[in-house]
Design a protein around this motif. Sequence first.
Motif, PDB file in Angstrom:
ATOM      1  N   HIS A 693       0.419  -1.224   0.243  1.00  0.00           N
ATOM      2  CA  HIS A 693       0.124   0.257   0.352  1.00  0.00           C
ATOM      3  C   HIS A 693       0.910   0.914   0.452  1.00  0.00           C
ATOM      4  N   MET A 694       2.275   1.205  -0.383  1.00  0.00           N
ATOM      5  CA  MET A 694       2.686   2.637  -1.081  1.00  0.00           C
ATOM      6  C   MET A 694       2.206   2.703  -2.326  1.00  0.00           C
ATOM      7  N   GLU A 695       2.462   4.550  -2.093  1.00  0.00           N
ATOM      8  CA  GLU A 695       2.506   4.721  -3.665  1.00  0.00           C
ATOM      9  C   GLU A 695       4.279   4.812  -4.271  1.00  0.00           C
ATOM     10  N   VAL A 696       3.975   4.843  -5.821  1.00  0.00           N
ATOM     11  CA  VAL A 696       5.775   4.711  -6.299  1.00  0.00           C
ATOM     12  C   VAL A 696       6.014   5.789  -6.839  1.00  0.00           C
ATOM     13  N   THR A 697       7.326   6.766  -6.905  1.00  0.00           N
ATOM     14  CA  THR A 697       6.956   7.492  -7.400  1.00  0.00           C
ATOM     15  C   THR A 697       8.586   7.230  -8.228  1.00  0.00           C
ATOM     16  N   ALA A 698       8.831   7.759  -9.767  1.00  0.00           N
ATOM     17  CA  ALA A 698      10.187   7.534 -10.361  1.00  0.00           C
ATOM     18  C   ALA A 698      11.156   8.449 -10.600  1.00  0.00           C
ATOM     19  N   GLU A 699      12.006   8.771 -10.079  1.00  0.00           N
ATOM     20  CA  GLU A 699      12.640   9.999 -10.336  1.00  0.00           C
ATOM     21  C   GLU A 699      14.261   9.527 -11.515  1.00  0.00           C
ATOM     22  N   GLY A 700      14.042  10.520 -12.416  1.00  0.00           N
ATOM     23  CA  GLY A 700      15.602  10.920 -13.107  1.00  0.00           C
ATOM     24  C   GLY A 700      14.462  10.892 -14.422  1.00  0.00           C
ATOM     25  N   VAL A 701      13.035   9.912 -14.903  1.00  0.00           N
ATOM     26  CA  VAL A 701      12.673   9.561 -16.018  1.00  0.00           C
ATOM     27  C   VAL A 701      12.625  10.850 -17.098  1.00  0.00           C
ATOM     28  N   GLU A 702      13.540  10.379 -18.071  1.00  0.00           N
ATOM     29  CA  GLU A 702      14.408  11.595 -19.112  1.00  0.00           C
ATOM     30  C   GLU A 702      13.061  10.938 -20.774  1.00  0.00           C
ATOM     31  N   THR A 703      13.317  10.255 -20.936  1.00  0.00           N
ATOM     32  CA  THR A 703      12.648   9.924 -21.978  1.00  0.00           C
ATOM     33  C   THR A 703      11.234   8.917 -22.707  1.00  0.00           C
ATOM     34  N   GLU A 704      10.268   9.624 -23.471  1.00  0.00           N
ATOM     35  CA  GLU A 704       9.412   8.485 -23.868  1.00  0.00           C
ATOM     36  C   GLU A 704       8.829   6.768 -23.353  1.00  0.00           C
ATOM     37  N   GLU A 705      10.007   6.454 -23.515  1.00  0.00           N
ATOM     38  CA  GLU A 705      10.452   5.068 -23.530  1.00  0.00           C
ATOM     39  C   GLU A 705      10.383   4.533 -21.764  1.00  0.00           C
TER      40      GLU A 705
END
Length: 737
Positions: A693-705
């Motif tokens: 029951h944790m949300e996830v945030t992704a850091e450093g996303v730079e591309t569409e892929e």
Amino acid sequence: MKKFVKIWKRLFIGIFLCSVLVGILLFYVNILEKELNDEIIGVLKETSEQSVVILNKEVEGEFILLEEVSDRLSVRNGFNPEEAVAELEKVAKRYSVKRMGIIMPDGQAYTTDKKNLNLGDREFFMDSLRGKRGISGRLQDKDNGEDIVVFSMPIYEDGSVCAVVFTTHRIAEIQNLFTVSIFDGKGYSYIIEENGDIVMNTTNSTGFKGYDNIYEALGAASGSNAEAVDEMHADLENQERGYIRFHNKIDKYMYYSPLQIKNWYVLNVVPSGVMDSTRDFIMLLTYALCGVLGAIFASFILYIIKTEQKKKKELSNILYVDNVTGGYSFARFSAEAKKRLKEADTNTAYIVMDVDQFKIINELFGYEEGNETLRYIWQMCRRYSKENEIYARRIADKFVALWYFDSREELDGRIKGFLEALQKNYPDTINDYILKVSFGIYIVKDKTEDIQHMMNYATMAHSSIKGQDDVQYAFYDDDFRQRMLQEKLLEDQMKLALQHEEFIVYYQPKYSVTTKKLVGAEALVRWRKADGSTVMPGKFIPLAEKKGFISYLDKYIFAEVCKKQKEWLEAGKEVVPVSVNLSRRHLYNDSFIEEYVQMVEDAKVPAKYMQLELTESAIFENQEALCQIIDRLHAMGFRILMDDFGTGYSSLMMLKSISIDVLKLDKSFVDDFDDPKGQKIITSVIELAQALHMEVTAEGVETEEQYEFLRKLGCNTIQGFYFAKPMPEEEFERLLN
């Protein structure tokens, strides 16, 4: 008649020769006695100087504790003495003190033992109220009349002194801490004020009893002490060091040296028998031999010379041989080092070393095994030293050495070889213990430089690697010195920058993966100087963490975000939650929660709009305490984010134990999205977080892929250049619009 004249002539020559011989012997005896006396006084002086260093360090330790407490209690707005005393009660439990407390400007004291005292007339309080460290002389407790000594430190509110924190020690308890044992317990010490009042008495059974003033005690001990009292009184009035010889049941020496504390002096007292025994034996033997004249004249002189050399050697052994290793004492090392530095025609390094966590050896295997380890290190020093190099045990597990070398590479190799051999040859009796020795090395520039300064430089280098398991030695050189100066300059600039509000907030937007809408932001700090130049976080954040400044910076950024959120709310903007970094230094200060809640309440911003980010390393180091802290923060309405997940000591048990709301995947995970193993790891982490029951945030996303990959896995939010770079508040405000 001629025979009679001849007899008188021979008698005259004999008397003359005997007189010359006696005169020579008396002259020699006087020189010998003076030399031995000078050596005795030199020993007393050296011992006294070492005592001064030890006592000054003990007092400095007390002030460091109070300074840390003062920093913790200093506030921006609204100092509360009752809350401060509650904090002091926790500190008082860990230290042997009679009481701790807070004194308000009107003199009213709030104490950990709940005594109603007014200390407005105390000199130490007046000093600290003026922003100085305070220390009392010998005082009587206003509560019960006990003899006490008090240390104090100012507390600041908005940069001004608002109160004084103090620590009270019973004289009887602190006496053992500040009493220096000398000459194997046969000597003892006092601390007195300039007027002779005794601040710290001795517990030695042969000391003065029932006197509060050293002059009175000397006068009462013997009428023959009057001249010594006058001499000592004159020296102290002129703030000079010196010594006297006095009588108190037996003859004793007293050497007095000023401390760097008020107008106090440390008195080292040694029975004259301890110091004079060797000298008296030499002199007695010399006088006895003076009676043997005539035929054994030559053998008599030779015997005196040999006896003198022997006794000098015995005296040197007492003064210059370490009682554990049997090698040089530190005093002998320092004297020899001065000589050899003058004679050396090659590069020289002054080295300090000690055993990391040496107390564990004593605790696990006993003190004798600890001494065996010290002797082993000394033996290894002897084995690895070149001709004319010297080494010695300084104190406890600390060693010093003087090494010669041709190049820095050669010196590096010798140290590495020594460290390897030290572990390899460690005795089998304690082979379960990994012996780790660390070095601090000072490359001597000027061989006429003070030896103490050399040791200080080497010690500074040594201190810089304490706690670093992967580093065992460091050099004090031009680069090190330049780094120290630059760090000091940057540290001072940071403090001024905070006062001048040069630190500004940048916002890193966070977007929903499913809707691509702005749903939050992370507050980042930037330093914009008055001249318009910018200092990047990578340059000042590590130093701020090292020096403890980061806690002030965190609070400043949190307060700035609170104010800005308030402005946006009042302007009717659609505000999103902003997360602010919280350094692990806050976890050691229980009061930080109240401070942060107060900032939110002052700004009238709902706590749901203010989030806190903790690094994974902070969570790992303080799991038990952190659970309680996070529960309290949740109760206040804050959401907690785990930053940089996967870069430190990640463990599944940690995720199970710590109640985290949002897990932030580090950029290093995202960068590996196209690697099969990396994909599996990211997938597993996101699924695990969602299951917990944790949300996830992704850091450093730079591309569409990267975005598409994370969207398919069900990642909640994204932070990175794909949507937006960190931006100043004006630009972020346009996003809100």
